[in-house]
Motif scaffolding. Structure first.
Motif, PDB file in Angstrom:
ATOM      1  N   ARG A 185       2.708  -3.291  14.963  1.00  0.00           N
ATOM      2  CA  ARG A 185       2.025  -2.480  16.213  1.00  0.00           C
ATOM      3  C   ARG A 185       0.845  -2.959  16.499  1.00  0.00           C
ATOM      4  O   ARG A 185       0.332  -2.872  17.909  1.00  0.00           O
ATOM      5  CB  ARG A 185       2.232  -1.102  15.683  1.00  0.00           C
TER       6      ARG A 185
ATOM      7  N   ALA B 242       3.652  -3.799   7.005  1.00  0.00           N
ATOM      8  CA  ALA B 242       4.406  -4.884   8.121  1.00  0.00           C
ATOM      9  C   ALA B 242       4.406  -4.105   9.488  1.00  0.00           C
ATOM     10  O   ALA B 242       3.969  -4.812  10.460  1.00  0.00           O
ATOM     11  CB  ALA B 242       5.531  -5.507   7.692  1.00  0.00           C
ATOM     12  N   LEU B 243       4.833  -2.912   9.589  1.00  0.00           N
ATOM     13  CA  LEU B 243       5.016  -2.309  10.684  1.00  0.00           C
ATOM     14  C   LEU B 243       3.446  -1.972  11.474  1.00  0.00           C
ATOM     15  O   LEU B 243       3.677  -2.211  12.742  1.00  0.00           O
ATOM     16  CB  LEU B 243       5.872  -0.877  10.456  1.00  0.00           C
ATOM     17  N   GLU B 244       2.648  -1.465  10.633  1.00  0.00           N
ATOM     18  CA  GLU B 244       1.311  -1.223  11.252  1.00  0.00           C
ATOM     19  C   GLU B 244       0.890  -2.538  11.672  1.00  0.00           C
ATOM     20  O   GLU B 244       0.044  -2.717  12.859  1.00  0.00           O
ATOM     21  CB  GLU B 244       0.463  -0.798  10.098  1.00  0.00           C
TER      22      GLU B 244
ATOM     23  N   ALA C  48       9.717  -4.994  -1.570  1.00  0.00           N
ATOM     24  CA  ALA C  48       9.797  -5.601  -0.158  1.00  0.00           C
ATOM     25  C   ALA C  48       9.922  -4.236   0.771  1.00  0.00           C
ATOM     26  O   ALA C  48       9.176  -4.255   1.900  1.00  0.00           O
ATOM     27  CB  ALA C  48      11.240  -6.328  -0.014  1.00  0.00           C
ATOM     28  N   ILE C  49      10.411  -3.250   0.369  1.00  0.00           N
ATOM     29  CA  ILE C  49      10.449  -1.987   0.979  1.00  0.00           C
ATOM     30  C   ILE C  49       9.031  -1.488   1.176  1.00  0.00           C
ATOM     31  O   ILE C  49       8.537  -0.985   2.182  1.00  0.00           O
ATOM     32  CB  ILE C  49      11.393  -1.034   0.238  1.00  0.00           C
ATOM     33  N   SER C  50       8.240  -1.332  -0.142  1.00  0.00           N
ATOM     34  CA  SER C  50       6.879  -0.773  -0.147  1.00  0.00           C
ATOM     35  C   SER C  50       5.960  -1.591   0.852  1.00  0.00           C
ATOM     36  O   SER C  50       4.956  -1.190   1.037  1.00  0.00           O
ATOM     37  CB  SER C  50       6.377  -0.944  -1.578  1.00  0.00           C
ATOM     38  N   LEU C  51       6.423  -2.891   1.268  1.00  0.00           N
ATOM     39  CA  LEU C  51       5.480  -3.383   2.275  1.00  0.00           C
ATOM     40  C   LEU C  51       5.938  -3.435   3.633  1.00  0.00           C
ATOM     41  O   LEU C  51       5.191  -3.616   4.535  1.00  0.00           O
ATOM     42  CB  LEU C  51       5.744  -5.285   2.112  1.00  0.00           C
ATOM     43  N   ILE C  52       6.960  -2.332   3.885  1.00  0.00           N
ATOM     44  CA  ILE C  52       7.418  -2.003   5.278  1.00  0.00           C
ATOM     45  C   ILE C  52       6.270  -1.242   5.964  1.00  0.00           C
ATOM     46  O   ILE C  52       5.927  -1.909   7.195  1.00  0.00           O
ATOM     47  CB  ILE C  52       8.577  -1.284   5.297  1.00  0.00           C
ATOM     48  N   PRO C  53       5.733  -0.280   5.531  1.00  0.00           N
ATOM     49  CA  PRO C  53       4.558   0.276   6.318  1.00  0.00           C
ATOM     50  C   PRO C  53       3.421  -0.700   6.905  1.00  0.00           C
ATOM     51  O   PRO C  53       3.211  -0.580   7.903  1.00  0.00           O
ATOM     52  CB  PRO C  53       4.128   1.174   5.317  1.00  0.00           C
TER      53      PRO C  53
END
Length: 221
Positions: free
Chosen positions: A210, A205-207, A198-203
């Motif tokens: 944005r 998701a944030l991109e 889940a954490i690895s998908l954060i970048p």
């Protein structure tokens, strides 16, 4: 006879289970899986994030079945496999174009290809290549897609190396750090791995968030 039994045990390994892979093949297995997952389309189902994190954890001495790995050889194998695999996938893409993807019957692989192409178009080459490392399946298909779409060799190489090192070494060291600081952490391995994925998908998701906000602001303007 003993050799035959050992070979039989290795052939019976569960390639979808990180601890099974590590118990059978050790750090060399990590390098091979990293290469296959990032360089060969048939490797899209392999447990890349899970394997890196579990291997790092086992380097700390926290693991089942007495499996113990050495950190430095692990980091080298993980990095070399991830970087060589991505470069190989890119070269395959340049030679074969979209033929291999077109022949595949896997819906999951085709969806990954669609997302990979979308990443390249939306975020540009550099950002897409780095972000793709953290998205399962997409990190497999983006490399041949980049080759097929004629992304410049130098651009691809520089950014796949940067993203590959952050991904492979970061997740491995994260597992090692957690295993070194939390006793018997392997008992909670499944929920921890789910959290890591889940954490690895954060970048990504944030991109994506944005980008959508920028698109809305552009429409309003």
């Amino acid at each position: 006879m003993a050799t035959s039994m050992s070979l039989g045990a290795q052939l019976a390994v569960n390639v979808l289970d990180a601890q099974s892979l590590l118990a059978a093949f050790g750090v060399l297995g990590v390098g091979v899986v990293m290469f296959a997952e990032t360089g060969l389309l048939i490797g899209f189902f392999l447990p890349g994030d899970t394997l890196l994190f579990t291997a790092g954890l086992l380097c700390s001495g926290s693991g089942q079945q007495g499996v113990k790995l050495s950190l430095l050889p692990l980091l080298i194998c993980a990095a070399v496999g991830a970087l060589a695999g991505a470069q190989c996938g890119y070269l395959i893409g340049r030679k074969a174009g979209g033929t291999l993807l077109a022949r595949s019957r896997s819906a999951r692989l085709k969806e990954g290809a669609r997302r990979a192409e979308e990443l390249l178009e939306r975020y540009g080459h550099a950002k897409a290549i780095v972000l793709a490392r953290f998205v399962p399946v997409v990190r497999t298909v983006l490399n041949p897609m980049a080759g097929a779409l004629s992304v410049p060799v130098r651009t691809f190489t520089v950014w796949q190396v940067a993203g590959g090192l952050v991904w492979s070494l970061g997740i491995t060291l994260g597992g090692y750090a957690l295993g070194s600081s939390v006793p018997n952490v392997d008992k909670y391995l499944l929920p921890i791995i789910a959290l890591i994925v889940a954490i690895s998908l954060i970048p990504f998701a944030l991109e994506l968030l944005r980008s959508r906000r920028a698109a809305k602001d552009g429409v309003r303007g």
